[in-house]
Design a protein around this motif. Structure first.
Motif, PDB file in Angstrom:
ATOM      1  N   PHE A  15       0.829  -1.201   0.000  1.00  0.00           N
ATOM      2  CA  PHE A  15       0.000   0.000   0.000  1.00  0.00           C
ATOM      3  C   PHE A  15       0.867   1.256   0.000  1.00  0.00           C
ATOM      4  CE2 PHE A  15      -2.382   3.293   2.363  1.00  0.00           C
ATOM      5  CZ  PHE A  15      -3.416   3.480   1.457  1.00  0.00           C
ATOM      6  N   LYS A  16       1.879   1.283   0.863  1.00  0.00           N
ATOM      7  CA  LYS A  16       2.783   2.432   0.913  1.00  0.00           C
ATOM      8  C   LYS A  16       3.543   2.582  -0.409  1.00  0.00           C
ATOM      9  CE  LYS A  16       3.450   2.517   5.889  1.00  0.00           C
ATOM     10  NZ  LYS A  16       4.400   2.342   7.004  1.00  0.00           N
ATOM     11  N   ALA A  17       3.986   1.465  -0.961  1.00  0.00           N
ATOM     12  CA  ALA A  17       4.696   1.518  -2.238  1.00  0.00           C
ATOM     13  C   ALA A  17       3.786   2.062  -3.336  1.00  0.00           C
ATOM     14  CB  ALA A  17       5.213   0.128  -2.612  1.00  0.00           C
ATOM     15  N   ALA A  18       2.512   1.674  -3.309  1.00  0.00           N
ATOM     16  CA  ALA A  18       1.566   2.170  -4.309  1.00  0.00           C
ATOM     17  C   ALA A  18       1.342   3.668  -4.157  1.00  0.00           C
ATOM     18  CB  ALA A  18       0.236   1.420  -4.200  1.00  0.00           C
ATOM     19  N   LEU A  19       1.289   4.152  -2.928  1.00  0.00           N
ATOM     20  CA  LEU A  19       1.131   5.592  -2.714  1.00  0.00           C
ATOM     21  C   LEU A  19       2.326   6.367  -3.269  1.00  0.00           C
ATOM     22  CD1 LEU A  19      -0.306   5.693   0.920  1.00  0.00           C
ATOM     23  CD2 LEU A  19      -1.526   6.124  -1.211  1.00  0.00           C
ATOM     24  N   VAL A  20       3.514   5.852  -3.008  1.00  0.00           N
ATOM     25  CA  VAL A  20       4.718   6.517  -3.526  1.00  0.00           C
ATOM     26  C   VAL A  20       4.723   6.477  -5.053  1.00  0.00           C
ATOM     27  CG1 VAL A  20       7.247   6.435  -3.606  1.00  0.00           C
ATOM     28  CG2 VAL A  20       6.048   6.104  -1.430  1.00  0.00           C
ATOM     29  N   ALA A  21       4.323   5.340  -5.628  1.00  0.00           N
ATOM     30  CA  ALA A  21       4.265   5.237  -7.088  1.00  0.00           C
ATOM     31  C   ALA A  21       3.252   6.215  -7.670  1.00  0.00           C
ATOM     32  CB  ALA A  21       3.919   3.803  -7.496  1.00  0.00           C
ATOM     33  N   ASP A  22       2.109   6.362  -7.000  1.00  0.00           N
ATOM     34  CA  ASP A  22       1.106   7.325  -7.466  1.00  0.00           C
ATOM     35  C   ASP A  22       1.646   8.750  -7.407  1.00  0.00           C
ATOM     36  OD1 ASP A  22      -0.690   5.298  -7.918  1.00  0.00           O
ATOM     37  OD2 ASP A  22      -1.911   5.699  -6.135  1.00  0.00           O
ATOM     38  N   LEU A  23       2.364   9.067  -6.336  1.00  0.00           N
ATOM     39  CA  LEU A  23       2.940  10.407  -6.216  1.00  0.00           C
ATOM     40  C   LEU A  23       4.005  10.634  -7.287  1.00  0.00           C
ATOM     41  CD1 LEU A  23       2.949  13.047  -4.669  1.00  0.00           C
ATOM     42  CD2 LEU A  23       4.543  12.008  -3.044  1.00  0.00           C
ATOM     43  N   ALA A  48      13.276   8.272   5.278  1.00  0.00           N
ATOM     44  CA  ALA A  48      14.183   7.348   4.602  1.00  0.00           C
ATOM     45  C   ALA A  48      13.387   6.295   3.826  1.00  0.00           C
ATOM     46  CB  ALA A  48      15.104   6.673   5.617  1.00  0.00           C
ATOM     47  N   ARG A  49      12.260   5.872   4.368  1.00  0.00           N
ATOM     48  CA  ARG A  49      11.428   4.865   3.692  1.00  0.00           C
ATOM     49  C   ARG A  49      10.868   5.419   2.382  1.00  0.00           C
ATOM     50  NH1 ARG A  49      10.690  -0.002   1.983  1.00  0.00           N
ATOM     51  NH2 ARG A  49       8.573  -0.754   2.093  1.00  0.00           N
ATOM     52  N   PHE A  50      10.397   6.683   2.419  1.00  0.00           N
ATOM     53  CA  PHE A  50       9.905   7.306   1.198  1.00  0.00           C
ATOM     54  C   PHE A  50      11.026   7.373   0.165  1.00  0.00           C
ATOM     55  CE2 PHE A  50       9.361  10.900  -1.625  1.00  0.00           C
ATOM     56  CZ  PHE A  50       8.081  10.675  -2.111  1.00  0.00           C
ATOM     57  N   ALA A  51      12.204   7.820   0.585  1.00  0.00           N
ATOM     58  CA  ALA A  51      13.333   7.939  -0.342  1.00  0.00           C
ATOM     59  C   ALA A  51      13.682   6.580  -0.941  1.00  0.00           C
ATOM     60  CB  ALA A  51      14.535   8.541   0.380  1.00  0.00           C
ATOM     61  N   GLU A  52      13.641   5.525  -0.114  1.00  0.00           N
ATOM     62  CA  GLU A  52      13.931   4.180  -0.613  1.00  0.00           C
ATOM     63  C   GLU A  52      12.896   3.745  -1.650  1.00  0.00           C
ATOM     64  OE1 GLU A  52      13.575  -0.405   0.922  1.00  0.00           O
ATOM     65  OE2 GLU A  52      13.711   1.184   2.415  1.00  0.00           O
ATOM     66  N   LEU A  53      11.626   3.911  -1.320  1.00  0.00           N
ATOM     67  CA  LEU A  53      10.575   3.513  -2.261  1.00  0.00           C
ATOM     68  C   LEU A  53      10.621   4.345  -3.533  1.00  0.00           C
ATOM     69  CD1 LEU A  53       7.624   3.000   0.229  1.00  0.00           C
ATOM     70  CD2 LEU A  53       8.830   1.218  -1.044  1.00  0.00           C
ATOM     71  N   ARG A  54      10.916   5.616  -3.394  1.00  0.00           N
ATOM     72  CA  ARG A  54      10.954   6.527  -4.541  1.00  0.00           C
ATOM     73  C   ARG A  54      12.089   6.178  -5.496  1.00  0.00           C
ATOM     74  NH1 ARG A  54       8.688  10.454  -7.679  1.00  0.00           N
ATOM     75  NH2 ARG A  54      10.072  12.173  -8.045  1.00  0.00           N
ATOM     76  N   SER A  55      13.172   5.645  -4.964  1.00  0.00           N
ATOM     77  CA  SER A  55      14.341   5.355  -5.802  1.00  0.00           C
ATOM     78  C   SER A  55      14.270   4.008  -6.500  1.00  0.00           C
ATOM     79  CB  SER A  55      15.612   5.411  -4.956  1.00  0.00           C
ATOM     80  OG  SER A  55      15.638   4.341  -4.033  1.00  0.00           O
ATOM     81  N   ARG A  56      13.270   3.211  -6.196  1.00  0.00           N
ATOM     82  CA  ARG A  56      13.146   1.903  -6.854  1.00  0.00           C
ATOM     83  C   ARG A  56      12.986   2.060  -8.359  1.00  0.00           C
ATOM     84  NH1 ARG A  56       9.113  -1.784  -3.196  1.00  0.00           N
ATOM     85  NH2 ARG A  56      10.515  -1.967  -1.422  1.00  0.00           N
ATOM     86  N   ARG A  57      13.692   1.240  -9.089  1.00  0.00           N
ATOM     87  CA  ARG A  57      13.610   1.285 -10.551  1.00  0.00           C
ATOM     88  C   ARG A  57      12.287   0.736 -11.051  1.00  0.00           C
ATOM     89  NH1 ARG A  57      18.546   2.047 -13.319  1.00  0.00           N
ATOM     90  NH2 ARG A  57      20.284   2.105 -11.880  1.00  0.00           N
TER      91      ARG A  57
END
Length: 72
Positions: A15-23, A48-57
């Motif tokens: 769910f958190k990963a999906a939110l970051v992907a949507d953003l 740090a968690r947001f930055a990690e999820l945001r940097s995923r390829r």
């Protein structure tokens, strides 16, 4: 923690990963939106968690499950 909606531990991560992907997708659609750019910068600086999820390829492959369970 939001007391109105609850996620199982297994669903919370996706769910958190999906939110970051949507953003990330919104930032791509509206690159000139300064408020959105500031929000992303603030989240990166303070989470740090947001930055990690945001940097995923593979961010574009992340999708929210079709149905979320709500607490009653």
């Amino acid at each position: 923690m939001n007391t109105r909606v609850r996620h199982t531990p297994e669903a919370e991560g996706p769910f958190k990963a999906a939110l970051v992907a949507d953003l990330r997708a919104a930032a791509g659609r509206y690159p000139a939106d300064q408020a959105l750019r500031r929000l992303v910068a603030e989240l990166r600086a303070n989470s740090a968690r947001f930055a990690e999820l945001r940097s995923r390829r593979s961010w574009s492959a992340i999708r929210a499950p079709a149905r979320w369970t709500r607490a009653r």
